[in-house]
Design a protein around this motif. Sequence first.
Motif, PDB file in Angstrom:
ATOM      1  N   LEU A 150       0.750  -1.184   0.049  1.00 21.27           N
ATOM      2  CA  LEU A 150      -0.030   0.126   0.042  1.00 21.27           C
ATOM      3  C   LEU A 150       0.797   1.293   0.146  1.00 21.27           C
ATOM      4  N   SER A 151       0.784   2.097  -0.859  1.00 22.81           N
ATOM      5  CA  SER A 151       1.390   3.297  -0.876  1.00 22.81           C
ATOM      6  C   SER A 151       0.350   4.312  -1.470  1.00 22.81           C
ATOM      7  N   VAL A 152       1.007   5.794  -1.072  1.00 24.81           N
ATOM      8  CA  VAL A 152       0.251   6.960  -1.205  1.00 24.81           C
ATOM      9  C   VAL A 152       0.431   7.238  -2.925  1.00 24.81           C
ATOM     10  N   LEU A 153      -0.464   7.675  -3.276  1.00 24.73           N
ATOM     11  CA  LEU A 153      -0.584   8.058  -5.054  1.00 24.73           C
ATOM     12  C   LEU A 153       0.330   9.262  -4.940  1.00 24.73           C
ATOM     13  N   PRO A 154       1.162   9.629  -6.107  1.00 20.76           N
ATOM     14  CA  PRO A 154       2.065  10.796  -6.220  1.00 20.76           C
ATOM     15  C   PRO A 154       0.977  11.988  -6.266  1.00 20.76           C
ATOM     16  N   GLY A 155       1.489  13.134  -5.586  1.00 22.07           N
ATOM     17  CA  GLY A 155       0.694  14.343  -5.605  1.00 22.07           C
ATOM     18  C   GLY A 155       0.237  14.622  -4.223  1.00 22.07           C
ATOM     19  N   ASP A 156      -0.429  15.619  -4.005  1.00 23.71           N
ATOM     20  CA  ASP A 156      -1.048  15.822  -2.827  1.00 23.71           C
ATOM     21  C   ASP A 156      -2.604  15.260  -2.483  1.00 23.71           C
ATOM     22  N   ASN A 157      -2.665  14.656  -1.617  1.00 18.27           N
ATOM     23  CA  ASN A 157      -4.229  14.327  -1.342  1.00 18.27           C
ATOM     24  C   ASN A 157      -4.754  13.475  -2.255  1.00 18.27           C
ATOM     25  N   LEU A 158      -4.172  12.327  -2.869  1.00 18.85           N
ATOM     26  CA  LEU A 158      -4.909  11.727  -4.052  1.00 18.85           C
ATOM     27  C   LEU A 158      -5.277  10.370  -3.768  1.00 18.85           C
ATOM     28  N   GLY A 159      -4.988   9.828  -2.625  1.00 17.87           N
ATOM     29  CA  GLY A 159      -5.511   8.459  -2.204  1.00 17.87           C
ATOM     30  C   GLY A 159      -4.387   7.597  -2.123  1.00 17.87           C
ATOM     31  N   ALA A 160      -4.754   6.295  -2.598  1.00 14.35           N
ATOM     32  CA  ALA A 160      -3.883   5.158  -2.265  1.00 14.35           C
ATOM     33  C   ALA A 160      -3.714   4.387  -3.397  1.00 14.35           C
ATOM     34  N   ARG A 161      -2.397   3.876  -3.649  1.00 19.98           N
ATOM     35  CA  ARG A 161      -2.270   2.590  -4.623  1.00 19.98           C
ATOM     36  C   ARG A 161      -1.953   1.296  -3.931  1.00 19.98           C
ATOM     37  N   HIS A 162      -2.516   0.223  -4.449  1.00 17.39           N
ATOM     38  CA  HIS A 162      -2.196  -0.907  -3.942  1.00 17.39           C
ATOM     39  C   HIS A 162      -1.685  -1.783  -5.080  1.00 17.39           C
ATOM     40  N   GLY A 163      -0.604  -2.503  -4.359  1.00 15.74           N
ATOM     41  CA  GLY A 163       0.289  -3.254  -5.510  1.00 15.74           C
ATOM     42  C   GLY A 163       1.286  -2.243  -6.398  1.00 15.74           C
ATOM     43  N   ALA A 164       1.036  -2.789  -7.614  1.00 14.29           N
ATOM     44  CA  ALA A 164       2.169  -2.157  -8.663  1.00 14.29           C
ATOM     45  C   ALA A 164       1.166  -1.852  -9.965  1.00 14.29           C
ATOM     46  N   PRO A 165       1.431  -0.589 -10.474  1.00 15.17           N
ATOM     47  CA  PRO A 165       0.864  -0.343 -11.801  1.00 15.17           C
ATOM     48  C   PRO A 165       1.345  -1.462 -12.825  1.00 15.17           C
TER      49      PRO A 165
ATOM     50  N   ALA B 255      -2.611  -0.429 -12.776  1.00 16.85           N
ATOM     51  CA  ALA B 255      -3.781  -0.957 -11.887  1.00 16.85           C
ATOM     52  C   ALA B 255      -4.997  -1.597 -12.749  1.00 16.85           C
ATOM     53  N   ASP B 256      -5.476  -2.604 -12.105  1.00 20.24           N
ATOM     54  CA  ASP B 256      -6.779  -3.233 -12.847  1.00 20.24           C
ATOM     55  C   ASP B 256      -7.873  -3.318 -12.059  1.00 20.24           C
ATOM     56  N   VAL B 257      -7.892  -2.591 -10.764  1.00 24.55           N
ATOM     57  CA  VAL B 257      -9.171  -2.324 -10.156  1.00 24.55           C
ATOM     58  C   VAL B 257      -9.073  -0.585  -9.766  1.00 24.55           C
ATOM     59  N   VAL B 258     -10.254   0.172  -9.885  1.00 20.50           N
ATOM     60  CA  VAL B 258     -10.228   1.289  -9.370  1.00 20.50           C
ATOM     61  C   VAL B 258     -11.281   1.222  -8.426  1.00 20.50           C
TER      62      VAL B 258
ATOM     63  N   ASP C 280      -9.007  -0.215   2.179  1.00 22.82           N
ATOM     64  CA  ASP C 280      -7.716  -0.843   2.427  1.00 22.82           C
ATOM     65  C   ASP C 280      -7.874  -2.466   2.426  1.00 22.82           C
ATOM     66  N   ALA C 281      -8.656  -2.895   3.229  1.00 26.17           N
ATOM     67  CA  ALA C 281      -8.935  -4.255   3.589  1.00 26.17           C
ATOM     68  C   ALA C 281      -9.510  -5.049   2.401  1.00 26.17           C
ATOM     69  N   VAL C 282     -10.427  -4.344   1.467  1.00 25.67           N
ATOM     70  CA  VAL C 282     -10.755  -4.806   0.166  1.00 25.67           C
ATOM     71  C   VAL C 282      -9.769  -5.298  -0.800  1.00 25.67           C
ATOM     72  N   LEU C 283      -8.735  -4.347  -0.844  1.00 29.99           N
ATOM     73  CA  LEU C 283      -7.636  -4.271  -2.103  1.00 29.99           C
ATOM     74  C   LEU C 283      -6.508  -5.085  -1.670  1.00 29.99           C
ATOM     75  N   VAL C 284      -6.532  -5.532  -0.584  1.00 27.12           N
ATOM     76  CA  VAL C 284      -5.295  -6.149  -0.098  1.00 27.12           C
ATOM     77  C   VAL C 284      -4.644  -7.333  -1.350  1.00 27.12           C
ATOM     78  N   GLY C 285      -3.400  -7.152  -1.681  1.00 28.58           N
ATOM     79  CA  GLY C 285      -2.809  -8.052  -2.611  1.00 28.58           C
ATOM     80  C   GLY C 285      -3.015  -7.781  -3.970  1.00 28.58           C
ATOM     81  N   LEU C 286      -4.135  -6.673  -4.628  1.00 27.33           N
ATOM     82  CA  LEU C 286      -4.254  -6.444  -5.927  1.00 27.33           C
ATOM     83  C   LEU C 286      -3.649  -5.362  -6.370  1.00 27.33           C
ATOM     84  N   ASP C 287      -3.822  -5.079  -7.768  1.00 23.43           N
ATOM     85  CA  ASP C 287      -2.769  -3.982  -8.243  1.00 23.43           C
ATOM     86  C   ASP C 287      -4.237  -2.981  -8.604  1.00 23.43           C
ATOM     87  N   ALA C 288      -4.245  -2.067  -7.712  1.00 22.63           N
ATOM     88  CA  ALA C 288      -5.419  -1.069  -7.600  1.00 22.63           C
ATOM     89  C   ALA C 288      -5.200   0.140  -7.271  1.00 22.63           C
ATOM     90  N   VAL C 289      -6.011   1.130  -7.454  1.00 20.46           N
ATOM     91  CA  VAL C 289      -5.871   2.456  -6.952  1.00 20.46           C
ATOM     92  C   VAL C 289      -7.209   2.797  -6.411  1.00 20.46           C
TER      93      VAL C 289
END
Length: 221
Positions: free
Chosen positions: A2-17, A19-22, A35-44
């Motif tokens: 889990l990581s923060v999206l680049p830029g200010d206040n944009l949300g979170a990225r799960h996995g690696a780009p 993404a196949d889930v938004v 956070d719990a729903v997207l564990v282990g997925l490539d998602a934003v």
Amino acid sequence: MLSVLPGDNLGARHGAPPADVVALHGWRRSSADFDAVLVGLDAVAPDLPGFGSAAGPPVVLVGHSFGGKVAVMLAAACPDRVRGLLLTGVPLTAAPVPRASWRYGVARRLNRLGLLGDERLEARRRRTGSDDYRAASGVMRDVLVRSLGETRDGTYLRALGEVRCPVELVWGERDTAAPLPGAADLARAPAGARLTVLPGVGHLTPTEASAELRSALDRLR
């Protein structure tokens, strides 16, 4: 991861780009709900403008509450970029609107005549409005009012009827913000939509029933 999206206040990225889930959160919520729903997925999970700390197609769109309205419009407008749609607790159908008190009606007329100031009218409006309305201000209140108007005039239902990708509906049995009878109506709009009802669950399905939501998401992936 889990990581923060680049830029200010944009949300979170799960996995690696890419993404196949938004995942799009509800009104007055944030990307953290997923956070719990997207564990282990490539998602934003972006924070929608005005909320929260606020990839390559095709994607699965997940929308909760207000985020579901956004997801429906995106899926209808960009069918080639959305391969699946998961909606949960989305108020796409209008509940009966209670008539404003006669006192508020009189106050509005007095305001138009210049006999009652804007501040006093606003005070009356806050007493009769919903929690969301009272909490919103400025442009966000305008967004909320427009969204409610588009719900009442059928904008979102018409858009849902145009969606051609697979649709999963996951609803809390005790959802009072988007009551279950409305979900049954939604299940008839897109052909083949699947409705899953969660006993004992309320409106905040991403945090109350993350495992069940993830199961529905996996069916679309």
